[in-house]
Motif scaffolding. Structure first.
Motif, PDB file in Angstrom:
ATOM      1  N   LYS A 137     -63.067 -56.374   7.759  1.00  0.00           N
ATOM      2  CA  LYS A 137     -64.177 -56.713   6.872  1.00  0.00           C
ATOM      3  C   LYS A 137     -64.457 -58.201   6.949  1.00  0.00           C
ATOM      4  CE  LYS A 137     -67.139 -56.510   3.518  1.00  0.00           C
ATOM      5  NZ  LYS A 137     -68.374 -55.728   3.608  1.00  0.00           N
ATOM      6  N   TYR A 173     -67.086 -61.284   5.395  1.00  0.00           N
ATOM      7  CA  TYR A 173     -68.162 -61.718   4.512  1.00  0.00           C
ATOM      8  C   TYR A 173     -68.776 -62.938   5.169  1.00  0.00           C
ATOM      9  CZ  TYR A 173     -65.805 -59.007   0.871  1.00  0.00           C
ATOM     10  OH  TYR A 173     -65.229 -58.020   0.146  1.00  0.00           O
ATOM     11  N   ARG A 181     -60.509 -51.953  -1.465  1.00  0.00           N
ATOM     12  CA  ARG A 181     -61.896 -51.502  -1.630  1.00  0.00           C
ATOM     13  C   ARG A 181     -62.402 -50.830  -0.356  1.00  0.00           C
ATOM     14  NH1 ARG A 181     -62.659 -56.590  -4.162  1.00  0.00           N
ATOM     15  NH2 ARG A 181     -63.689 -57.288  -2.277  1.00  0.00           N
ATOM     16  N   LEU A 200     -61.209 -47.302  -0.082  1.00  0.00           N
ATOM     17  CA  LEU A 200     -61.895 -46.364  -0.977  1.00  0.00           C
ATOM     18  C   LEU A 200     -63.391 -46.249  -0.663  1.00  0.00           C
ATOM     19  CD1 LEU A 200     -60.172 -47.471  -4.272  1.00  0.00           C
ATOM     20  CD2 LEU A 200     -59.802 -45.336  -3.045  1.00  0.00           C
ATOM     21  N   GLY A 201     -63.826 -46.952   0.386  1.00  0.00           N
ATOM     22  CA  GLY A 201     -65.238 -46.867   0.738  1.00  0.00           C
ATOM     23  C   GLY A 201     -66.154 -47.620  -0.211  1.00  0.00           C
ATOM     24  N   LEU A 202     -65.584 -48.473  -1.062  1.00  0.00           N
ATOM     25  CA  LEU A 202     -66.432 -49.257  -1.972  1.00  0.00           C
ATOM     26  C   LEU A 202     -67.099 -50.382  -1.207  1.00  0.00           C
ATOM     27  CD1 LEU A 202     -64.044 -49.451  -5.037  1.00  0.00           C
ATOM     28  CD2 LEU A 202     -66.132 -48.124  -4.843  1.00  0.00           C
ATOM     29  N   ASP A 203     -66.366 -50.966  -0.273  1.00  0.00           N
ATOM     30  CA  ASP A 203     -66.932 -51.966   0.628  1.00  0.00           C
ATOM     31  C   ASP A 203     -67.158 -51.287   1.977  1.00  0.00           C
ATOM     32  OD1 ASP A 203     -66.664 -53.816  -1.335  1.00  0.00           O
ATOM     33  OD2 ASP A 203     -65.398 -55.196  -0.220  1.00  0.00           O
ATOM     34  N   HIS A 204     -68.202 -51.755   2.640  1.00  0.00           N
ATOM     35  CA  HIS A 204     -68.452 -51.216   3.970  1.00  0.00           C
ATOM     36  C   HIS A 204     -67.884 -52.165   5.007  1.00  0.00           C
ATOM     37  CE1 HIS A 204     -70.913 -48.039   2.424  1.00  0.00           C
ATOM     38  NE2 HIS A 204     -71.707 -48.885   1.805  1.00  0.00           N
ATOM     39  N   PHE A 229     -61.813 -40.811   1.969  1.00  0.00           N
ATOM     40  CA  PHE A 229     -62.010 -40.761   0.509  1.00  0.00           C
ATOM     41  C   PHE A 229     -63.369 -40.164   0.148  1.00  0.00           C
ATOM     42  CE2 PHE A 229     -63.101 -42.541  -3.665  1.00  0.00           C
ATOM     43  CZ  PHE A 229     -62.001 -42.127  -4.379  1.00  0.00           C
ATOM     44  N   GLY A 230     -64.405 -40.598   0.872  1.00  0.00           N
ATOM     45  CA  GLY A 230     -65.759 -40.163   0.550  1.00  0.00           C
ATOM     46  C   GLY A 230     -66.005 -38.680   0.768  1.00  0.00           C
ATOM     47  N   THR A 231     -65.099 -38.008   1.479  1.00  0.00           N
ATOM     48  CA  THR A 231     -65.321 -36.591   1.743  1.00  0.00           C
ATOM     49  C   THR A 231     -64.500 -35.702   0.805  1.00  0.00           C
ATOM     50  OG1 THR A 231     -63.536 -36.451   3.351  1.00  0.00           O
ATOM     51  CG2 THR A 231     -65.686 -37.075   4.199  1.00  0.00           C
ATOM     52  N   ILE A 232     -63.696 -36.339  -0.056  1.00  0.00           N
ATOM     53  CA  ILE A 232     -62.861 -35.529  -0.945  1.00  0.00           C
ATOM     54  C   ILE A 232     -63.698 -35.037  -2.121  1.00  0.00           C
ATOM     55  CG2 ILE A 232     -60.782 -35.476  -2.374  1.00  0.00           C
ATOM     56  CD1 ILE A 232     -59.715 -37.809  -0.757  1.00  0.00           C
ATOM     57  N   PRO A 255     -62.382 -36.440  -6.150  1.00  0.00           N
ATOM     58  CA  PRO A 255     -61.329 -37.287  -5.576  1.00  0.00           C
ATOM     59  C   PRO A 255     -60.275 -37.762  -6.575  1.00  0.00           C
ATOM     60  CG  PRO A 255     -63.394 -38.482  -5.714  1.00  0.00           C
ATOM     61  CD  PRO A 255     -63.712 -37.056  -6.023  1.00  0.00           C
ATOM     62  N   ALA A 309     -57.031 -44.615  -8.459  1.00  0.00           N
ATOM     63  CA  ALA A 309     -57.135 -46.030  -8.098  1.00  0.00           C
ATOM     64  C   ALA A 309     -57.209 -46.919  -9.329  1.00  0.00           C
ATOM     65  CB  ALA A 309     -58.373 -46.247  -7.225  1.00  0.00           C
ATOM     66  N   LEU A 338     -58.255 -50.770  -9.729  1.00  0.00           N
ATOM     67  CA  LEU A 338     -58.754 -51.882  -8.934  1.00  0.00           C
ATOM     68  C   LEU A 338     -58.542 -53.200  -9.648  1.00  0.00           C
ATOM     69  CD1 LEU A 338     -61.913 -50.048  -7.714  1.00  0.00           C
ATOM     70  CD2 LEU A 338     -59.978 -50.729  -6.319  1.00  0.00           C
TER      71      LEU A 338
END
Ligand SMILES: Nc1ncnc2c1ncn2[C@@H]1O[C@H](COP(=O)(O)OP(=O)(O)OP(=O)(O)O)[C@@H](O)[C@H]1O
Ligand SMILES: [Mg+2]
Lengths: 314, 261
Positions: free
Chosen positions: A9, A11, A45, A48-52, A64-67, A70, A76, A78
């Motif tokens: 990741k 920034y 993050r 958990l797919g919160l950040d791309h 995570f996004g497919t559960i 969840p 979680a 955070l």
């Protein structure tokens, strides 16, 4: 079981997480250790797919996004503990539970469990830091998940609270759950975790069990004191040791104590002290991540020059 | 999807602001009907007064209910960012589009229910004062009232989109109040200045101005000497307002999918 692969990741200019890959096994507590700003929260993050970002994290083989629902599989906690100021703690949890078909009775159960039963109808705005942290844990435990991801859960807890948190996490792990918990304090992790993932500046520094980490990064040193050790210092250096002078003593690293004694004896140097000193855990941590620490204070306050006893910090 | 709806319903129904915003909206629209009743009780009830009494003054240029419900629309996503709850929300419901869809459905349903409740209450007020509501279910009153419900709905959708687009409450509030009240009024006013007559053809595309035509009883007569605005018909104008809402919603939705929470 958590499998993280190639997490990355950035920034704008800073690369916060740089190709991290690790596994987190069930049945033990895995500590996620790194100094401030090393990328622990960002990593969580990302998981958990919160950040791309790049990379992939699988929880028991699923992203995570497919559960479906969840919270029943991954809980979680955070870094930020956000609540709406006019919604009661109980309603906050009821709302999250509603999205995962968790009954309201379970909300009351977890609030009792974390010791907030008496204040569950109060607004979290008025909670102390420790209470907010407990509410965060209640949120993570709502769905009785197999996997827990906790970002600095002991932040703001008093010693009693830390002890409680430690026991809770150990018990949950012994039930066969996967626990991934971040911290910037090695001493705390040594008491809580069995396995470690250590990062600095977003890159992996160590991944293995706690004892190995301590052994690998805790150098022992030999302290030599005597009326005239100047010539001995040269001899030791010639043997490949690192020698530092500290007040009236030599601090030798890279040589065993027996070898140092032998060299002093053959050189006929009078000694008043010959002892070993182990670097503290915090020092080990600093030496492991120190080079990668991002926000080093310009003029660090030197609280203790010499090694502190092990496990002092809490 | 049901889970997401259940989540969103719990979210909106555990917020105090939902109740007082709805309450205020109903109170003000009812108040307008009561005031009209007090003022005009001795006059025969014409279509103009009846429509205005039923839509709580909206056709007079003060869409109270739409404004209050639009704030609820802004809060739907704006609150999540203002108070940071978007992160726990997404750990409960990670499918982002499903979450937004659920929020939209709940806000739309709430708006429709409250709008029809408001019209029902106001019909009651009209009956109490005049004892009749002539032509309520016939054109042009019925059409104007359907237009009013649509106008309120689109207004709320604009608010919803702005809350998601700006990821906060204050900026969305500023835009939804400044745009119709100040920016569009200024452009409309300036179009009367001969030197700025190139603004005249722009007026019919101003979204909120166009949207307001949805609830007009008859095409509003402009004072003599006004420029020829060549306004679109009721439904075309409504379409422009709807298109404006759709653009904001689409942009917000795409960005929401792409951005970090
Ligand atoms: N939203 C953001 N925008 C820009 N930079 C960010 C953002 N979030 C984190 N960073 C940067 O990424 C790096 C890692 O931050 P992160 O919060 O993940 O560290 P951390 O290990 O959790 O630190 P701490 O122990 O203080 O919680 C830092 O340099 C930080 O400045
Ligand atoms: Mg952090």
């Amino acid at each position: 079981m958590i499998t993280a692969k190639g997490l990355y990741k950035r920034y704008r200019k800073t690369v916060a997480v740089d190709h991290l890959s690790f596994d987190v096994r069930p049945g033990v507590v895995t500590g996620f250790l790194g100094p401030n700003g090393s990328g622990k929260s960002t990593t969580m993050r990302l998981m958990l797919g919160l950040d791309h970002g790049e990379g992939e994290t699988l929880f028991d083989g699923k992203r995570f996004g497919t559960i479906r629902r969840p919270m029943n599989e991954v809980g979680a906690l955070l870094e930020a503990k956000p609540f709406h100021p006019t919604r009661s703690a109980r309603n906050h949890l009821r709302m999250l539970a509603a999205g995962n078909r968790i009954p309201d009775s379970r909300v009351d159960e977890v609030m009792e469990f974390v010791g907030l039963g008496d204040v569950k109808r109060k607004k979290p705005k008025g909670y102390s830091l420790g209470m907010a942290q407990r509410l965060g844990l209640a949120q993570a435990l709502l769905g009785d998940p197999q996997t827990l991801l906790l970002d600095e859960p002991t932040n703001g807890l008093d010693p009693h609270g830390i002890h409680w948190m430690r026991d809770v996490l150990k018990t949950l792990a012994s039930e066969g759950r996967t626990i991934f918990v971040s911290s910037h304090l090695l001493s705390e992790m040594q008491l809580m975790a069995d396995e470690l993932v250590v990062i600095g500046r977003g890159t992996m520094i160590f991944n293995g069990d706690v004892d190995t980490f301590v052994r690998e990064f805790t150098q022992s040193q030999v302290v030599v004191r005597g009326p005239d050790t100047g010539s001995l210092a040269e001899t030791l250096k010639a043997e490949g040791a690192d020698v530092a002078t500290e007040a009236d003593a030599l601090v030798v690293s890279g040589l065993e104590i027996g070898k140092v004694g032998h060299l002093a004896f053959t050189a006929g140097v009078e000694l008043h002290e010959l002892s070993t000193r182990r670097a503290s855990l915090e020092e080990a941590f600093m030496s492991a991540t120190g080079a990668s620490e991002q926000f080093v204070a310009k003029e660090p306050v030197r609280a203790a020059d010499t090694a502190a006893p092990e496990g002092k910090a809490l | 999807m049901l889970d997401a709806l259940r989540f969103e319903w719990t979210r909106i129904s555990t917020l105090r602001s939902t109740y007082w915003l709805t309450g205020m909206g109903l109170l003000v629209t009812t108040g307008v009907a009561v005031l009209l009743g007090v003022a005009a009780r001795n006059e025969p009830l014409d279509a103009e007064i009846l429509t205005m009494a039923l839509n709580g003054g909206a056709s007079f240029g003060l869409p109270f209910l739409a404004v209050f419900m639009a704030i609820i629309g802004i809060f739907a996503c704006g609150h999540e960012y203002r108070h940071g709850t978007i992160q726990p929300t997404l750990t409960s419901l990670p499918q982002r589009s499903r979450l937004i869809l659920a929020k939209l459905i709940v806000v739309v349903a709430a708006t429709l229910v409250v709008t029809f409740a408001s019209m029902a209450i106001n019909t009651l007020v009209v009956y109490i004062v005049w004892g009749e509501a002539p032509g309520l279910f016939e054109d042009p009153i019925a059409t104007a009232l359907i237009g009013y419900a649509l106008y309120t709905l689109i207004y709320v959708l604009v608010g919803f989109g702005l809350g998601l687009l700006f990821r906060g409450v204050p900026s969305a509030l500023v835009v939804i109040f400044l745009m119709p009240l100040i920016i569009e009024s200024i452009i409309f006013g300036l179009a009367f200045v001969p030197a700025l007559d190139w603004l005249v053809p722009v007026v019919k595309f101003l979204p909120f101005t166009a949207g307001a035509r949805l609830m007009e009883l008859n095409p509003a007569p402009f004072p003599p000497g006004s420029p020829d605005f060549d306004l679109f018909s009721r439904w075309t104008s409504g379409g422009i307002f709807a298109l404006f809402a759709a653009l904001i919603l689409t942009a917000a939705w795409i960005l929401f999918k792409k951005r970090d929470a």
